[in-house]
Design an enzyme around this catalytic site. Structure first.
Site, PDB file in Angstrom:
ATOM      1  CG  ASN A   1       1.120 -43.178  19.919  1.00  0.00           C
ATOM      2  OD1 ASN A   1       0.856 -43.940  19.001  1.00  0.00           O
ATOM      3  ND2 ASN A   1       2.056 -42.249  19.824  1.00  0.00           N
TER       4      ASN A   1
ATOM      5  N   PRO B   1       1.540 -50.985  17.487  1.00  0.00           N
ATOM      6  CG  PRO B   1       1.853 -51.837  15.338  1.00  0.00           C
ATOM      7  CD  PRO B   1       1.547 -50.580  16.075  1.00  0.00           C
TER       8      PRO B   1
ATOM      9  CB  SER C   1       6.095 -48.969  21.686  1.00  0.00           C
ATOM     10  OG  SER C   1       5.066 -48.167  21.173  1.00  0.00           O
TER      11      SER C   1
ATOM     12  CB  THR D   1       1.608 -40.440  15.664  1.00  0.00           C
ATOM     13  OG1 THR D   1       2.605 -41.438  15.793  1.00  0.00           O
ATOM     14  CG2 THR D   1       0.248 -41.083  15.630  1.00  0.00           C
TER      15      THR D   1
ATOM     16  CG  HIS E   1       9.002 -38.753  14.186  1.00  0.00           C
ATOM     17  ND1 HIS E   1       8.874 -39.439  15.370  1.00  0.00           N
ATOM     18  CD2 HIS E   1       8.368 -39.489  13.268  1.00  0.00           C
ATOM     19  CE1 HIS E   1       8.199 -40.544  15.165  1.00  0.00           C
ATOM     20  NE2 HIS E   1       7.876 -40.609  13.897  1.00  0.00           N
TER      21      HIS E   1
END
Ligand code: CDP
Length: 315
Positions: free
Chosen positions: A132, A155, A157, A243, A289
């Site tokens: 990120n 894409p 945030s 991620t 998550h």
């Protein structure tokens, strides 16, 4: 301390969803880590069979043909019909095809990195994965390093919100300044949710028009994400992969030795002191998550000599 007892305790805690005993967990990491090449090879083979990361972690002209239907990774009922305009934007083949890195660092964004002094240790790797577009360099360099070969960018945030959809000069300038710190690959999940596709394509057009080849903006392959997630679901990870967990799984496919930094999804550090969420801001735990559950998997890997999870200060 018996590491098996720690794991059992943590799993019991997780089932009850009571807070994990992080001090106990931290203590476990005191010993030296012993790499287990055999266990790594077995897992790599399994990951290759399920997901073929090397060839399919991103969309390429080889795995994405005109007229094909792409299923979104998160909005599972949504689809996208591949156009010639899309295939033209894709690289011919995967940049990981036939490649193997000897030492890799995967850097999560946890505040456990603050004051870790692990920058040099992270940068020692041949290949560094980050998540990120995190702040790196400057005051963070000592703890997080500056090297990067791969970063993800969100894409929605990030590109839509932080970089203003690349619609304003300010947003475009900030995007250009930030991505330059991340040579290598800029991985964007264009097909996670429908709303991500347009903005991701716009970002790719933006860098193409400016002839920016480094970083190369690539689109994540939703099929690869789903296959990876299903693999880990069968191995105890019930929620959508974070991620960092996804990157770690990818790294296991292409690296001989994987070192993890910045993974510690708890609000206390191993010494029981309060801890922020990110190394650069307070952040917040996200409910989609299940990072403590993922962390338990990392702990298991650490014990088995599959990855080296760094949670203490570096020398
Ligand atoms: O927003 P996202 O979940 O994608 O991740 P992030 O907050 O930017 O952090 C990147 C990754 O680092 C996460 O996906 C986690 O795998 C890991 N992380 C962690 O283990 N502990 C934390 N306190 C924060 C992040």
């Amino acid at each position: 301390i018996n590491s098996k007892t720690v794991t059992q305790n943590v799993s019991r805690h997780l089932q009850k969803t009571t807070p994990v005993d992080v001090v106990e967990l931290g203590r476990h990491f005191n010993g030296t880590w012993q790499q287990n090449d055999k266990a790594i090879a077995v897992l790599r083979e399994e990951l290759y069979n399920c997901c073929s990361t090397q060839d399919d972690f991103i969309l390429t002209q080889k795995n994405t043909k005109i007229g094909m239907t792409i299923h979104y990774a998160i909005q599972k009922d949504r689809t996208y019909r591949v156009t010639s305009a899309l295939t033209r934007m894709l690289p011919k083949t995967s940049p990981f095809s036939g490649r193997r890195f000897s030492r890799c660092s995967v850097v999560g964004n946890g505040a456990i990195l603050s004051q870790s002094g692990c920058g040099q240790e992270i940068d020692r790797a041949d290949y560094v994965f980050r998540c990120n577009l995190p702040p790196i360099g400057g005051k963070y360099a000592e703890d997080t390093g500056i090297k990067s070969n791969f970063t993800t960018a969100n894409p929605i945030s990030q590109i839509s919100w932080i970089y203003k959809g690349l619609r304003t000069q300010q947003g475009r300038d900030k995007f250009m300044t930030d991505i330059k710190k991340f040579p290598g690959l800029l991985w964007v999940s264009a097909f996670g949710v429908k709303a991500a596709t347009g903005i991701s394509q716009q970002a790719l057009r933006f860098v193409t028009q400016r002839r920016i080849r480094n970083p190369a903006l690539v689109f994540g392959n939703p099929k690869h994400f789903i296959n990876t997630m299903n693999y880990w679901k069968a191995h105890g990870l019930s929620n959508r992969l974070s991620t960092g967990m996804y990157m770690s799984s990818m790294a296991l496919s292409v690296c001989d030795q994987v070192h993890l930094f910045g993974f510690w999804p708890f609000d206390k550090d191993p010494e029981d002191q309060p801890l922020a969420y990110h190394y650069y801001d307070k952040g917040k735990v996200d409910k989609v998550h299940n990072m403590p559950q993922e962390f338990l998997k990392l702990l298991e890997w650490h014990q088995q000599g599959i990855v080296n999870v760094h949670v203490h200060k570096c020398e």
